[in-house]
Design a protein around this motif. Structure first.
Motif, PDB file in Angstrom:
ATOM      1  N   THR A 195       0.816  -1.208   0.000  1.00 56.51           N
ATOM      2  CA  THR A 195       0.000   0.000   0.000  1.00 56.51           C
ATOM      3  C   THR A 195       0.854   1.265   0.000  1.00 56.51           C
ATOM      4  O   THR A 195       0.347   2.352  -0.215  1.00 56.51           O
ATOM      5  N   ASP A 196       2.164   1.125   0.251  1.00 57.13           N
ATOM      6  CA  ASP A 196       3.023   2.306   0.254  1.00 57.13           C
ATOM      7  C   ASP A 196       3.197   2.901  -1.143  1.00 57.13           C
ATOM      8  O   ASP A 196       3.592   4.056  -1.275  1.00 57.13           O
ATOM      9  N   GLU A 197       2.912   2.117  -2.182  1.00 57.83           N
ATOM     10  CA  GLU A 197       2.984   2.633  -3.557  1.00 57.83           C
ATOM     11  C   GLU A 197       2.191   3.936  -3.682  1.00 57.83           C
ATOM     12  O   GLU A 197       2.659   4.921  -4.226  1.00 57.83           O
ATOM     13  N   ALA A 198       0.972   3.897  -3.185  1.00 55.65           N
ATOM     14  CA  ALA A 198       0.086   5.062  -3.285  1.00 55.65           C
ATOM     15  C   ALA A 198       0.656   6.233  -2.478  1.00 55.65           C
ATOM     16  O   ALA A 198       0.599   7.389  -2.903  1.00 55.65           O
ATOM     17  N   TYR A 232       3.763   6.930  -1.988  1.00 60.97           N
ATOM     18  CA  TYR A 232       4.883   7.546  -2.692  1.00 60.97           C
ATOM     19  C   TYR A 232       4.437   8.256  -3.966  1.00 60.97           C
ATOM     20  O   TYR A 232       4.933   9.331  -4.292  1.00 60.97           O
ATOM     21  N   SER A 233       3.504   7.661  -4.707  1.00 60.96           N
ATOM     22  CA  SER A 233       3.109   8.295  -5.974  1.00 60.96           C
ATOM     23  C   SER A 233       2.363   9.610  -5.704  1.00 60.96           C
ATOM     24  O   SER A 233       2.435  10.540  -6.502  1.00 60.96           O
ATOM     25  N   GLU A 234       1.702   9.697  -4.585  1.00 62.09           N
ATOM     26  CA  GLU A 234       1.025  10.947  -4.218  1.00 62.09           C
ATOM     27  C   GLU A 234       2.061  12.066  -3.984  1.00 62.09           C
ATOM     28  O   GLU A 234       1.842  13.217  -4.348  1.00 62.09           O
ATOM     29  N   ARG A 288       3.124  13.249  -7.333  1.00 59.73           N
ATOM     30  CA  ARG A 288       2.046  14.034  -7.934  1.00 59.73           C
ATOM     31  C   ARG A 288       2.021  15.457  -7.356  1.00 59.73           C
ATOM     32  O   ARG A 288       1.890  16.435  -8.074  1.00 59.73           O
ATOM     33  N   SER A 304      -2.834  13.854   3.905  1.00 58.43           N
ATOM     34  CA  SER A 304      -3.074  12.746   2.980  1.00 58.43           C
ATOM     35  C   SER A 304      -2.130  11.581   3.274  1.00 58.43           C
ATOM     36  O   SER A 304      -2.545  10.425   3.270  1.00 58.43           O
ATOM     37  N   TYR A 360      -2.836   7.598   4.409  1.00 58.56           N
ATOM     38  CA  TYR A 360      -2.320   6.381   3.773  1.00 58.56           C
ATOM     39  C   TYR A 360      -1.787   5.397   4.804  1.00 58.56           C
ATOM     40  O   TYR A 360      -2.010   4.194   4.720  1.00 58.56           O
ATOM     41  N   GLY A 409      -3.977   2.373   4.618  1.00 55.86           N
ATOM     42  CA  GLY A 409      -3.229   1.396   3.841  1.00 55.86           C
ATOM     43  C   GLY A 409      -2.622   0.307   4.691  1.00 55.86           C
ATOM     44  O   GLY A 409      -2.754  -0.873   4.403  1.00 55.86           O
TER      45      GLY A 409
END
Ligand SMILES: [Fe+2]
Length: 343
Positions: free
Chosen positions: A41-44, A46-48, A51, A285, A289, A293
């Motif tokens: 769930t850490d993918e989200a 990092y991608s945030e 972004r 945010s 997560y 997450g």
């Protein structure tokens, strides 16, 4: 730019030139993240960050000890900007190895409570180490406190993962900090005398063994319980039906919590990106997560989360012992565990 900064900057540029490696310096819109957190769930998370900031993350994943060795061996040429990992003991090891530089961010000081930070690394989420018990053979009142795990009434009922695992070392460090070494040692002896079997497996294995009736009690981190509660598999949820969960030491110091945290490395080529990343981890945010997450509690006071499993586990009094103390007593904890045979 002030004149006094110039010599330092050219020194940095020189170091960057020497180090050469692809991700070493060059592009300021880059962050080299050495991670020993292995949660999908850490993918989200990092991608945030990318972004929001445009800063790309190069992630180097590894086991904690390997990453620390690697950073040490890379020395001044290390491309590592940030180390993120779980457990106070591990972060303090990195700190003792001299791998970090001071953080000094007013934003982080304002957001993260003092007991969850040190000068060189900061906690971004917390997890509690709770007692789980078999509902058909143990009463919740028998295990209200960690001290109960050492009581003769639990003889042959306690299951545990290895004593040298950081989660148990940090729990032991908190007991030393609160009770002193002598009491902590007799506690550890009592726990060992109560083992149902020699320590083996991870936290989830202990939870399953309690549900299967192989042992009466065990300790486990809360996110493992939350994972089972939120699982799609009926057999996982069935495990939770068989066990009870106790928040230990509610009338005393509170339940022991451990953390997941990060620090900026001493030779970070992207110092500014690193600080922005840590500040991002304390943002609303990112805190969500962590909570949603990986079922951890936010380190930021008042951060709002929406996680049904954490809500179901309910509110509790957490121990506010400074994470520094967990680090300080870790070596003692290991010595005592060795002495009493908590392997
Ligand atoms: Fe874990």
């Amino acid at each position: 730019m002030s004149h006094s900064l110039r010599p330092r900057l050219s020194m940095l540029m020189l170091l960057a030139a020497i180090s050469g490696g692809a991700a070493a310096a060059g592009d300021p819109a880059t962050l080299n993240l050495y991670s020993a957190r292995h949660y999908q769930t850490d993918e989200a998370l990092y991608s945030e960050f990318t972004r929001q900031t445009g800063i790309r993350i190069n992630r180097i994943e590894g086991k904690e000890d390997e990453l620390l060795e690697r950073i040490r061996n890379e020395g001044r040429n290390s491309p590592a900007d940030v180390l993120i990992t779980v457990d106070a003991a591990r972060l303090s090891t990195a700190d003792e190895m001299g791998l970090f530089q001071p953080i000094a961010s007013k934003k982080l000081e304002a957001k993260i409570p003092a007991h969850l930070r040190t000068d060189d690394w900061i906690a971004f989420s917390t997890r509690a180490r709770v007692i789980v018990y078999a509902k058909d053979s143990v009463q919740a009142s028998d295990v209200a406190n960690y001290a109960d795990l050492a009581q003769p009434k639990l003889k042959g009922k306690v299951c545990s993962r290895s004593g040298s695992h950081p989660y148990n070392l940090s729990l032991m460090a908190s007991i030393i900090a609160h009770e002193g070494e002598a009491k902590a040692e007799s506690w550890a002896r009592g726990v060992v005398a109560n083992f149902a079997r020699p320590p083996r497996g991870g936290d989830t294995d202990q939870i399953k063994a309690v549900a299967a009736g192989e042992c009466g009690v065990a300790v486990a981190n809360t996110y493992y319980l939350a994972r089972l509660m939120r699982s799609d598999k009926a057999e996982d949820r069935a495990i939770m039906e068989k066990i009870g969960v106790v928040w230990p030491d509610q009338k005393g110091a509170g339940t022991h919590i451990n953390i997941s945290g990060a620090g900026i490395l001493k030779y970070a080529p992207h110092r500014e990106s690193a600080e922005r990343f840590l500040e991002y981890l304390a943002s609303d945010s990112a805190q969500r997560y962590f909570a949603d997450g990986n079922n951890e509690w936010p380190a930021v006071t008042g951060a709002r989360i929406d996680n049904p499993a954490l809500a179901a586990l309910g509110p509790f009094k957490a121990d506010t012992l400074p994470v520094k103390s967990l680090a300080m007593y870790r070596a003692k904890a290991q010595m005592i565990f060795d002495r009493v045979g908590y392997r």
